[in-house]
Each structure stands twice: as C-alpha cells, then as structure tokens.
Design a protein around this motif. Structure first.
Motif, PDB file in Angstrom:
ATOM      1  N   LEU A 176       0.815  -1.216   0.000  1.00  0.00           N
ATOM      2  CA  LEU A 176       0.000   0.000   0.000  1.00  0.00           C
ATOM      3  C   LEU A 176       0.848   1.264   0.000  1.00  0.00           C
ATOM      4  O   LEU A 176       0.340   2.344  -0.277  1.00  0.00           O
ATOM      5  N   MET A 177       2.120   1.141   0.286  1.00  0.00           N
ATOM      6  CA  MET A 177       3.012   2.296   0.238  1.00  0.00           C
ATOM      7  C   MET A 177       3.628   2.473  -1.150  1.00  0.00           C
ATOM      8  O   MET A 177       4.360   3.416  -1.391  1.00  0.00           O
ATOM      9  N   HIS A 216      10.002   4.664  -3.497  1.00  0.00           N
ATOM     10  CA  HIS A 216      10.349   5.987  -4.030  1.00  0.00           C
ATOM     11  C   HIS A 216      10.253   6.023  -5.556  1.00  0.00           C
ATOM     12  O   HIS A 216      10.263   7.097  -6.147  1.00  0.00           O
ATOM     13  N   LEU A 217      10.098   4.854  -6.192  1.00  0.00           N
ATOM     14  CA  LEU A 217       9.918   4.801  -7.645  1.00  0.00           C
ATOM     15  C   LEU A 217       8.469   4.492  -8.027  1.00  0.00           C
ATOM     16  O   LEU A 217       8.184   4.119  -9.164  1.00  0.00           O
ATOM     17  N   ARG A 218       7.559   4.670  -7.093  1.00  0.00           N
ATOM     18  CA  ARG A 218       6.147   4.402  -7.391  1.00  0.00           C
ATOM     19  C   ARG A 218       5.669   5.359  -8.475  1.00  0.00           C
ATOM     20  O   ARG A 218       6.047   6.527  -8.510  1.00  0.00           O
ATOM     21  N   LYS A 230       2.750  11.652  -5.031  1.00  0.00           N
ATOM     22  CA  LYS A 230       1.662  11.724  -4.052  1.00  0.00           C
ATOM     23  C   LYS A 230       2.178  11.458  -2.639  1.00  0.00           C
ATOM     24  O   LYS A 230       3.200  10.809  -2.442  1.00  0.00           O
ATOM     25  N   THR A 231       1.436  11.942  -1.667  1.00  0.00           N
ATOM     26  CA  THR A 231       1.744  11.645  -0.267  1.00  0.00           C
ATOM     27  C   THR A 231       1.450  10.177   0.006  1.00  0.00           C
ATOM     28  O   THR A 231       0.727   9.520  -0.760  1.00  0.00           O
ATOM     29  N   ASP A 232       1.969   9.667   1.113  1.00  0.00           N
ATOM     30  CA  ASP A 232       1.689   8.277   1.471  1.00  0.00           C
ATOM     31  C   ASP A 232       0.185   8.034   1.584  1.00  0.00           C
ATOM     32  O   ASP A 232      -0.325   7.030   1.086  1.00  0.00           O
ATOM     33  N   ALA A 233      -0.534   8.948   2.230  1.00  0.00           N
ATOM     34  CA  ALA A 233      -1.981   8.772   2.395  1.00  0.00           C
ATOM     35  C   ALA A 233      -2.686   8.740   1.036  1.00  0.00           C
ATOM     36  O   ALA A 233      -3.588   7.923   0.818  1.00  0.00           O
ATOM     37  N   ALA A 234      -2.272   9.598   0.117  1.00  0.00           N
ATOM     38  CA  ALA A 234      -2.894   9.620  -1.214  1.00  0.00           C
ATOM     39  C   ALA A 234      -2.554   8.353  -1.999  1.00  0.00           C
ATOM     40  O   ALA A 234      -3.395   7.830  -2.742  1.00  0.00           O
ATOM     41  N   GLY A 243      -0.986   4.715  11.383  1.00  0.00           N
ATOM     42  CA  GLY A 243      -1.030   6.175  11.376  1.00  0.00           C
ATOM     43  C   GLY A 243      -0.899   6.793   9.994  1.00  0.00           C
ATOM     44  O   GLY A 243      -0.639   7.988   9.866  1.00  0.00           O
ATOM     45  N   LYS A 244      -1.095   5.995   8.951  1.00  0.00           N
ATOM     46  CA  LYS A 244      -0.962   6.501   7.581  1.00  0.00           C
ATOM     47  C   LYS A 244      -2.285   6.975   6.991  1.00  0.00           C
ATOM     48  O   LYS A 244      -2.299   7.669   5.982  1.00  0.00           O
ATOM     49  N   LEU A 245      -3.391   6.564   7.594  1.00  0.00           N
ATOM     50  CA  LEU A 245      -4.710   7.064   7.206  1.00  0.00           C
ATOM     51  C   LEU A 245      -5.401   7.562   8.466  1.00  0.00           C
ATOM     52  O   LEU A 245      -5.253   6.958   9.532  1.00  0.00           O
ATOM     53  N   PRO A 246      -6.181   8.635   8.363  1.00  0.00           N
ATOM     54  CA  PRO A 246      -6.902   9.115   9.548  1.00  0.00           C
ATOM     55  C   PRO A 246      -7.936   8.088  10.013  1.00  0.00           C
ATOM     56  O   PRO A 246      -8.449   7.298   9.219  1.00  0.00           O
ATOM     57  N   LYS A 247      -8.233   8.106  11.291  1.00  0.00           N
ATOM     58  CA  LYS A 247      -9.195   7.150  11.862  1.00  0.00           C
ATOM     59  C   LYS A 247     -10.579   7.291  11.237  1.00  0.00           C
ATOM     60  O   LYS A 247     -11.342   6.334  11.198  1.00  0.00           O
TER      61      LYS A 247
END
Length: 183
Positions: free
Chosen positions: A14-15, A80-82, A97-101, A126-130
């Motif tokens: 997912l990262m 980092h090559l995503r 994009k950010t990790d969350a995006a 902690g990568k997505l809000p609750k």
C-alpha cells in the motif's frame, strides 16, 4: 519523449513498493532482469512513466488472498519509484503523491474483500486518519461486478484479446485445467 515502461509485479504494498522476483521467505521466483532499470528510466526521462500491472487478488489451494498488501518482507521496486499501477479494477497514478494519497489510490483499485483489512492496517500505522472512508465508487470492486460488465459487453472482452493459436478444443481444455489448478 513519451516513453512508457510496462512491467508486471505479483504483489504491491500500500506504500507503493512492487514485488516481482522473490517471496517473503526468500524463495526466488524469477530474476529481476531489467525491470528495476526500466522503472528508473520511467522517472529519469522527461515525460517518461513506469506502469506496473498486477491482479489485485489470487487464489491458490482454494484460498483467496490480496496481491495488494500492507507490508511485504522484500521489494523489487522501492516505494520511491512508485508511479502508475494497474489492476483489473482501475488505474492508480502514484507519482509525487503523499503516502496517504498513495494508499487511497491503491485501495481504490484493490479487491473489495480486502479493503476493510487494508484500511485498518493503514490506520493502525497512522498513515490514514481514523475517520477515513473509502469512496463508495470503489467499494464494489468484485469479480462478480466485472463478470456482469463482461456479460453486458462480450465483444469488448475476448478471451484472448491479442489472438491465439489454440483451437476450440484446446481452449476448452485450458479452461478446465486452469479450473482444476485453482482447486
């Protein structure tokens, strides 16, 4: 230059890290070949893009599991090559994009059977809000939905879109053998 470098992976985190050569337990399935270099070129060339393809899920020995996972003990293509990832459910553009995006984009193209567990893992880390909620447009990513679309538009989805040399009997045998293999 509009270079496109297309490769396959069998697992994606997912990262945004891709796995194409080795299992978590160290067993090697294939060599990396030039895959890493092609992905890196997709970033290095102006206008270049790297596209990684994968099935969002797999069935082995009667057990179904996601090919999009929270973490994996090995990677072929680092996060980092995503860039661009394609599954049967759509396309995720991850570059810059950010990790969350990135996580949300990959959830949008993952199989719905696994989305709740993946969301929970990302929230726990902690990568997505609750209070994260998946966009309802992507909450029906199922094989049944794809089969219904295929049934409505059979001419758009031939069994062998690029053609094949198998006759009708051989195609029937291949379907039967693949079914047996999945059991």
């Amino acid at each position: 230059l509009d270079a496109r470098f297309i490769n396959t992976v069998f697992t994606m985190t997912l990262m945004g890290a891709g796995v194409a050569d080795q299992l978590e337990d160290g067993r090697v399935l294939s060599g990396v070949g030039g895959q890493y270099n092609f992905v890196a070129q997709g970033h290095a060339l102006e206008g270049g893009r790297s596209i990684l393809l994968l099935r969002s899920w797999r069935e082995a020995g009667g057990e179904i599991s996601s090919n999009i996972v929270w973490e994996y003990g090995h990677c072929t293509i680092p996060r980092h090559l995503r860039d661009i990832v394609v599954t049967e459910y759509g396309i995720a553009d991850l570059r810059g994009k950010t990790d969350a995006a990135v996580i949300e984009a990959l959830l949008n193209i993952s199989d719905s059977r696994f989305q709740p567990g993946l969301i929970e893992q990302a929230q726990t880390a902690g990568k997505l809000p609750k209070d994260f909620r998946l966009d309802p447009r992507f909450a029906d990513n199922t094989s049944e939905r794809l089969q219904a679309i295929q049934a409505r538009h059979p001419n758009l989805f031939p069994e062998y879109p690029l053609g094949c040399d198998f006759d009708e009997v051989e195609r029937d045998l291949l379907r039967a053998l693949n079914w047996l293999k999945s059991k």
